[in-house]
Design an enzyme around this catalytic site. Structure first.
Site, PDB file in Angstrom:
ATOM      1  N   ASP A   1      -2.467  12.240   0.616  1.00  8.47           N
ATOM      2  CA  ASP A   1      -2.276  12.086  -0.824  1.00  8.47           C
ATOM      3  C   ASP A   1      -3.489  12.582  -1.613  1.00  8.47           C
ATOM      4  O   ASP A   1      -3.343  13.236  -2.639  1.00  8.47           O
ATOM      5  CB  ASP A   1      -1.996  10.625  -1.166  1.00  8.47           C
TER       6      ASP A   1
ATOM      7  N   CYS B   1       7.871  -8.128  12.333  1.00 15.01           N
ATOM      8  CA  CYS B   1       6.465  -8.443  12.635  1.00 15.01           C
ATOM      9  C   CYS B   1       6.109  -9.824  12.113  1.00 15.01           C
ATOM     10  O   CYS B   1       6.521 -10.205  11.021  1.00 15.01           O
ATOM     11  CB  CYS B   1       5.555  -7.429  11.934  1.00 15.01           C
TER      12      CYS B   1
END
Length: 158
Positions: free
Chosen positions: A127, A75
């Protein structure tokens, strides 16, 4: 159609975008975290032990979009002009729907940044709530819209 990340010998490389015109580019990605209704109740009531699930996941997604080129090897680092994340509790799912919009003016698109923002926001929701439910599922991460550049506009079917 050939894959632009491979050279004539089949070796992976970063695509040379220096000859491309700078254009306004936008990408929108979506995904969801599916959970039990009682887990979603913690999100809605603000009672998750780690704090504000949606607020922290929003910040995590924004930070992730800005770091995409550090995470995805080929990227390009981009001057991102806007990242917005919407995390919407949905009792019908049940869970949290996530949408990220990323904008830049540059030589390459921001689809990977939008996908990364959604992915990291979803992982952050997981999370924040994993002590309550480990069976949550992250689903449906995809590009919904890509606009700008030589290939023009793409819109996913609803």
């Amino acid at each position: 159609m050939s894959l632009s990340h491979f050279d004539a010998e089949g070796q992976a490389h970063m695509v040379d975008v220096s000859d491309k015109a700078e254009t306004d580019r936008t990408a929108v990605a979506e995904g969801a975290v599916v959970m039990r209704p009682e887990t979603l109740a913690h999100v809605l009531a603000g009672t998750a032990k780690k704090g504000d699930v949606l607020g922290i996941a929003r910040i995590a997604g924004i930070m992730a979009a800005k770091k995409t080129s550090d995470l995805i090897p080929l990227c390009h680092p981009l001057p991102i002009s806007k990242v917005s994340l919407h995390l919407t509790p949905d009792e019908a799912l049940p869970g949290v729907r996530i949408t990220a919009t990323v904008r830049t003016t540059g030589r390459t698109g921001v689809e990977m940044e939008a996908l990364t923002a959604v992915s990291v926001a979803a992982l952050t929701v997981y999370d924040m709530l994993k002590a309550v439910e480990k069976s949550m599922r992250i689903e449906g991460i995809r590009v919904m819209l890509k606009d700008g550049g030589k290939s023009g506009r793409y819109e996913a079917e609803a």
